[in-house]
Structures are given as structure tokens and as C-alpha cells.
Design a protein around this motif. Structure first.
Motif, short mmCIF file in Angstrom:
data_model
loop_
_atom_site.label_atom_id
_atom_site.label_comp_id
_atom_site.label_asym_id
_atom_site.label_seq_id
_atom_site.Cartn_x
_atom_site.Cartn_y
_atom_site.Cartn_z
N LEU A 135 -3.40 -0.21 -9.73
CA LEU A 135 -3.23 1.26 -9.75
C LEU A 135 -2.84 1.74 -8.23
O LEU A 135 -3.87 1.25 -7.36
CB LEU A 135 -4.25 2.18 -10.20
CG LEU A 135 -4.06 3.63 -10.23
CD1 LEU A 135 -2.98 4.06 -11.18
CD2 LEU A 135 -5.42 4.28 -10.46
N PRO A 136 -1.61 2.21 -7.85
CA PRO A 136 -1.12 2.47 -6.46
C PRO A 136 -1.94 3.58 -5.88
O PRO A 136 -2.37 4.46 -6.61
CB PRO A 136 0.20 2.85 -6.60
CG PRO A 136 0.51 3.27 -7.96
CD PRO A 136 -0.38 2.61 -8.91
N SER A 137 -2.17 3.37 -4.76
CA SER A 137 -3.25 4.66 -4.13
C SER A 137 -2.62 5.85 -4.04
O SER A 137 -3.25 6.88 -4.10
CB SER A 137 -3.54 4.17 -2.61
OG SER A 137 -2.26 3.93 -1.80
N ALA A 138 -1.28 5.82 -4.11
CA ALA A 138 -0.77 7.22 -4.18
C ALA A 138 -0.88 8.08 -5.63
O ALA A 138 -0.67 9.09 -5.52
CB ALA A 138 0.96 6.89 -4.24
N ALA A 139 -1.31 7.17 -6.48
CA ALA A 139 -1.67 7.86 -7.86
C ALA A 139 -3.09 8.62 -8.02
O ALA A 139 -3.19 9.48 -8.85
CB ALA A 139 -1.62 6.94 -9.00
N TYR A 140 -3.93 8.25 -6.90
CA TYR A 140 -5.12 8.98 -7.01
C TYR A 140 -5.12 10.48 -6.68
O TYR A 140 -4.56 10.62 -5.62
CB TYR A 140 -6.07 8.01 -5.95
CG TYR A 140 -6.36 6.75 -6.45
CD1 TYR A 140 -7.81 6.60 -7.18
CD2 TYR A 140 -5.77 5.45 -6.14
CE1 TYR A 140 -8.00 5.25 -7.80
CE2 TYR A 140 -6.11 4.32 -6.57
CZ TYR A 140 -7.33 4.23 -7.31
OH TYR A 140 -7.54 2.84 -7.87
N SER A 162 9.76 1.79 -4.62
CA SER A 162 9.11 3.13 -4.04
C SER A 162 7.63 3.18 -3.76
O SER A 162 6.87 2.10 -4.66
CB SER A 162 9.37 4.23 -5.01
OG SER A 162 8.65 4.14 -6.47
N ALA A 163 7.04 3.95 -3.11
CA ALA A 163 5.59 3.86 -2.68
C ALA A 163 4.93 4.26 -3.83
O ALA A 163 3.77 4.22 -4.06
CB ALA A 163 5.33 4.80 -1.42
N ALA A 164 5.46 4.99 -4.76
CA ALA A 164 5.00 5.69 -5.96
C ALA A 164 4.49 4.42 -6.90
O ALA A 164 3.64 4.55 -7.58
CB ALA A 164 5.68 6.61 -6.65
N ALA A 165 5.02 3.48 -6.76
CA ALA A 165 4.99 2.26 -7.79
C ALA A 165 4.18 1.23 -7.09
O ALA A 165 3.61 0.45 -7.59
CB ALA A 165 6.25 1.74 -7.91
N ARG A 166 3.94 1.08 -5.61
CA ARG A 166 3.03 -0.01 -4.96
C ARG A 166 2.85 0.64 -3.74
O ARG A 166 3.42 1.17 -2.79
CB ARG A 166 4.04 -1.07 -4.70
CG ARG A 166 3.44 -2.33 -4.33
CD ARG A 166 4.01 -3.73 -4.57
NE ARG A 166 5.34 -3.56 -3.94
CZ ARG A 166 6.51 -3.74 -4.61
NH1 ARG A 166 6.49 -4.04 -5.80
NH2 ARG A 166 7.68 -3.57 -3.92
N PRO A 167 1.43 0.38 -3.20
CA PRO A 167 0.90 1.11 -2.12
C PRO A 167 1.44 0.28 -0.62
O PRO A 167 1.88 -0.77 -0.84
CB PRO A 167 -0.69 0.43 -2.16
CG PRO A 167 -0.89 0.19 -3.58
CD PRO A 167 0.39 -0.35 -4.09
#
Length: 578
Positions: free
Chosen positions: A170-175, A234-239
Motif C-alpha cells: 500500500l503506497p504511503s501516499a494512500a494513508y 506515478s507516485a500514487a501507485a508506488r512510494p
């Protein structure tokens, strides 16, 4: 956001007027969809947190209706039915950190969460090698759950992927800001304080990786221009701080404790036939990330993604923004005035995303021909037949033996004469059959839709609908912790986006290759703008749950998934087996 998606495929601004299907409260619409009932812990309230993504889906289906009305029959798709129709058929329930279908789990790691799917016997058999053990206890999930605490989410997911097991961090951007794990917050702070990536030398970046890390997995010292970054990257998909895929976790077992089987984890998945699960083992809740062909990608066969695109032009189309689910390339000349009415769609895909795309195109007026292998029929046939019938209602069918000369010739003829080709195969599998889109000349206006888990640039990474959603950051949040969203939600979202992409391409004259991945699709919906009003309360009402919107003064009962209308194939074309 949606307008940018459309503009990448057709020049005319067909969405100059705002789409009209956005409700005044997406949270109430989410409650009525059936998918909210599948999101949350089984012994607690369903979660309203993915409502913004559902609002974007409503806009997407409204755009699909507008565009299909221009080039064929208007398709007013019911997004809730498309997301939760399978769950309605199978009577699925929300499982929290277990998927609704039961095959996947969200595991807590040292720095966050990792989703792993064990839907096939090959996946279960790979658990000891993933963890560097000779064997595991009778319950592989118990072992994985305990061991995951010693791994970072990215390391655990990468290790599983090297063995062909679907997994995603779970990418860090999702938290949410208040629930980001402490280690991830520290990493983000260090990243913010670090010098620009352009100032870091290649040698310095290599020093930060373990000595045995593969150089092929190392990120470039300088990032490419933003316009050149695909949606999958994209950063949204991978930290941004994700380590090399080849790097073992800092807390991994000593090398002496790693069995011979575990050493396969250090090799690419294609290097071990045991690590490559067969498509015949796919369950109903798996996605078509595995190709429908009998031939396994072989060594030494060139990847068509690395070759110039054949046809009149190899130039890329308008580059979509970083939150777009697809990337496009020009493969043939466009045809002015193209319409969906009567166009031939050859569907080589299986399971859910590809067939759902074909289903929507068929409703818009296209003639859909479903192509299956006589040796490997669509894996969806092994589950509830009503699900397969729902997706393929009104379609023609042909079964072909891809191992014979006659079967391969039939397949090539179908693809050559098709106006739209839908496939969900690894590029090398297509190359072995002479069907790689980058190595053939396409007729004017042909649209080639390539559906994958992680994009054509990462063909060996496998994904099913639930773990692909986690990879894109699309989850529900309950008490500051993630839960799975809906039922394999990346599958139907990808199918809907694929139909929109094909329709946009046809409106623009076609002649395009569309590279659409489940992870990028999930990331696009996870990045939907937040609701501008709230909070929304979820209250118990006897055995039911109700969502209240104080801002609008309205409430909506959380509805169970509905059962879709059923139907069968239009007619069956005799199969070719010799």
C-alpha cells in the motif's frame, strides 16, 4: 481530470459541458451502490471513505453515455451493478482485511501494509520460498501474518512477485495524514529534507542498495520529465522511496537458513517454470492478468514493448496526465467518421476486466466475438456460470487451438480484420503467436487495447483485482487502518475505463494502442478529489446501516449488492482444432 483522460485519445472536446450524472452527495450514492456494503470489517460498520472514488466513477459512466450516444447506441451503465454484480451473484460479504472472495489478505508489515493473494495452489506452495523457510505450518496465512512484521511492505511484495505471487504494498501516499505509519512518516520527512534527485549521483544511489541488488531494478538517478512518466509509475501507485525489487528486507532470515527453493526468489519470475502459475489455475475472483494463450512467454523472444510501433506512425498520442489510467501510441492512420455500430471487436481476454469492456462495447452497437483457447477456456467458466453469461450476453464465440497451424492462422485472420482487439496477455505470449502489436502492420483505424496488472512495461508482475487496488492506493479506511474496497474493485473499474478509452479512440478515428493497467486505474480513482462536504455518519438501524449527510439533510440505507440481469452467448461459431 476526466476531460484530460478523454483528450488524450480524441481531439474534440466532447466533455466541454460538465457531465450530468454527478449526484449532490457521492457518499449517499456510494451507500446505494452495493459496493459500500462490501467495504469494512464483517463485524462492524461499512466504511464510507471510498465515496470520492465512486463519485469519479459516476462521472466516468456519464461520459461513456455521452460518447456512445455520438458514435453508436447510448450506454447508460449502472456503476453500482458493475462494481458489485458479481458479489450479488455469489452472495459475498465484506471481509475487512480479507477479500470478499476470500483469497487475499492485507498484512501488517514493519512500515505499513501489504496485500497478498493466495488463490492458486502454486501461490500457497510458494509461501516458504517467499519467507526463506524450508516449510510452513498447516495454515500459510498464519505464518505469513506473523512473518510480515519483520518485513517492509515493499520488500515483501517484491519478494512474492519474484515468485509469481500477486502482492502489492500500500503506497504511503494512500494513508490519511493521521494514520501514516511512523516509519513512513520518517521516510517522508527525510525525503523532504534530502537534496533533489538530480543532485544524487548514480554511484551514491548504488551505495544505498544492498550489494546483491540487481542493477536493472535500480531507479534512475534523475527522474524523467513529468510528461513522460506513465500513470503506472506515478507516485500514487508506488512510494518514491520504494527499494529495489531485488533487495531483501533488512530483517530477512540469515542466508544459511534460506532453502534451495527460496533461492528462486532472487531470479526473475520468467526464469523458473515452477514460479509461473498456469492460467488454468485461476479462480473466479482472479483477474485476467495471466494471458489466455497456452504458450508461456519464452526466453529470447523480443518484447514488443521495446520495439517501434508498426504502422504509418510510431509517434505517441497526446500524453495523458499522471492520474490517467492509460498510455497511448499511434499504430495506424485514423479513419474519419468512425462509429461503433457494426464494428468488429475481437475479445481475447478472460475473467472480468476485458470481458466487461467488451460487454459495454456490445451494448453500444459493436459486434463482439469472444475467442477462447480449446485447451484453456476462460477461467470464469469454472465459477458460477451466471457471471460468465452476464458479461458475455449477446456475444459470439469461437474456440481455437492455438497450438495448431490452422488455429493460429484463424486467430491471425480474426485479429487482422478486427476493428478493435482486446487482449490481456503478456507481450511475449503474443509475440510467439505472431500477434505482437508492435511487430505487425495494422489496418487504418484499428484500436488495440492491452490490459495488464501493472502496464506493458512490467509484464512479469501479476495482479488480481484486490491486490491491484491496494497497489494503486484504493482501499477503505476504518479506525485509521486499511480494509479492502469492494469486490476485486480494480477489475470492474478497469473494464469500465477500458470501454471509455476504446470509445474515445473510435471517436478520434482509432489507429491507437491503449496500454491500460489495473494499478494505474486504481491509482486514478484513489486520487479523485475529496468530497467538499462532510463528515458523513454511518449509523446502525437494526440489522442495517444508514449513511447520513448532515449537509444535505438526507440519509441513505446501505444496500446489499444486486444480482445483474442474466443472459447467454448470441451464437457459437464451430471451433477450429486442426
Amino acid at each position: 481530470m476526466l476531460r484530460d483522460w478523454v483528450r488524450s485519445l480524441c481531439p474534440s472536446d466532447v466533455l466541454s459541458r460538465p457531465v450530468e450524472a454527478q449526484p449532490e452527495c457521492a457518499a449517499l450514492a456510494w451507500a446505494a451502490s452495493g459496493a459500500m456494503d462490501l467495504t469494512g470489517h464483517p463485524d462492524g460498520a461499512p466504511t464510507v471513505s471510498p465515496a470520492a472514488a465512486y463519485g469519479l466513477l459516476l462521472e466516468t459512466t456519464a461520459a461513456l453515455a455521452r460518447i456512445t450516444a455520438q458514435i453508436g447506441s447510448e450506454v447508460r451503465a449502472d456503476p453500482g451493478l458493475l462494481l458489485a454484480g458479481r458479489a450479488g451473484l455469489l452472495n459475498l460479504r465484506r471481509g475487512g482485511r480479507q477479500t470478499a472472495g476470500g483469497a487475499g489478505r492485507l498484512l501488517r508489515t514493519s512500515d505499513g501494509w501489504c496485500a497478498i493473494t493466495l488463490s492458486r495452489q502454486d501461490d500457497i506452495d510458494s509461501v516458504p520460498a517467499i519467507l526463506g523457510m524450508d516449510s510452513v505450518a498447516d495454515d500459510p496465512w498464519e505464518t505469513l501474518t506473523t512473518a510480515a512484521h519483520a518485513w517492509t511492505a515493499t520488500d515483501l511484495a517484491d519478494r512474492a512477485q519474484l515468485l509469481g505471487v500477486p502482492a502489492a504494498a500500500l503506497p504511503s501516499a494512500a494513508y490519511p495524514a493521521d494514520s501514516l505509519p511512523a516509519d513512513a512518516r520518517l521516510a517522508d520527512a527525510l525525503s523532504a529534507a534530502a537534496p533533489p534527485a538530480a543532485a544524487v549521483s548514480a554511484d551514491a544511489s548504488a551505495a544505498a542498495r544492498p550489494a546483491d541488488a540487481s542493477s536493472a531494478a535500480a531507479p534512475p538517478a534523475t527522474a524523467p520529465p513529468a510528461a513522460a512518466v506513465s500513470a503506472d509509475a506515478s507516485a500514487a501507485a508506488r512510494p518514491a522511496d520504494a527499494p529495489s525489487a531485488a533487495a531483501p528486507p533488512a530483517t530477512a532470515p540469515p542466508a544459511a537458513a534460506v532453502s534451495a527453493d527460496a533461492s528462486a526468489a532472487a531470479r526473475p519470475a520468467a526464469a523458473s517454470s515452477a514460479a509461473a502459475p498456469s492460467a488454468a489455475a485461476l479462480p473466479v475472483d482472479a483477474d485476467a492478468a495471466a494471458h489466455p494463450f497456452d504458450a508461456h512467454p519464452g526466453t529470447g523472444v523480443p518484447d514488443d514493448a521495446a520495439h517501434p510501433v508498426a504502422g504509418s506512425s510510431a509517434a505517441p498520442s497526446a500524453t495523458p496526465g499522471p492520474q490517467c489510467p492509460w498510455q497511448t501510441s499511434r499504430i495506424a492512420q485514423p479513419v474519419v467518421g468512425a462509429r461503433l455500430d457494426g464494428l468488429v471487436v475481437v475479445d481475447l481476454s478472460s475473467m472480468w476486466a476485458g470481458p466487461l469492456c467488451a460487454h459495454l462495447l456490445g451494448r453500444a452497437g459493436a459486434r463482439v466475438i469472444k475467442v477462447e483457447s480449446t485447451r484453456r477456456p476462460d477461467g470464469a467458466r469454472r465459477g458460477d456460470p451466471r457471471f460468465f453469461d452476464w458479461l458475455h450476453r449477446g456475444h459470439e464465440q469461437i474456440a481455437v487451438d492455438f497450438h495448431t497451424g490452422a488455429g493460429q492462422e484463424t486467430l491471425r485472420e480474426l485479429v487482422s480484420t478486427a476493428d478493435v482487439v482486446i487482449e490481456a496477455s503478456r507481450p511475449r505470449a503474443l509475440a510467439q503467436l505472431g500477434l505482437a502489436p508492435g511487430e505487425r502492420v495494422h489496418r487504418d483505424g484499428q484500436v488495440w487495447l492491452s490490459l495488464t496488472g501493472y502496464g506493458r512495461a512490467e509484464p512479469m508482475r501479476v495482479a488480481f483485482g484486490d491486490d491491484a487496488a491496494v497497489a494503486g492506493g484504493l482501499v477503505g479506511w476504518d479506525g485509521g487502518e486499511p480494509v479492502f474496497c469492494g469486490d476485486a474493485i480494480a477489475d470492474p473499474l478497469t473494464g469500465i475505463c477500458a470501454a471509455l478509452a476504446v470509445c474515445c479512440a473510435v471517436l478520434g478515428g482509432g489507429g491507437q494502442l491503449i496500454d491500460l493497467s489495473m494499478r494505474a486505474t486504481a491509482a486514478a480513482f484513489a486520487s479523485a478529489p475529496a468530497l467538499t462536504h462532510g463528515p458523513h455518519r454511518v449509523l446502525a438501524d437494526g440489522a442495517d446501516w444508514v449513511v447520513e449527510c448532515p449537509y444535505h439533510g438526507r440519509s441513505q440505507r446501505v444496500l446489499r449488492p444486486r444480482v445483474p440481469p442474466l443472459g447467454g452467448m448470441k451464437r457459437v461459431v464451430p471451433h477450429v482444432d486442426s
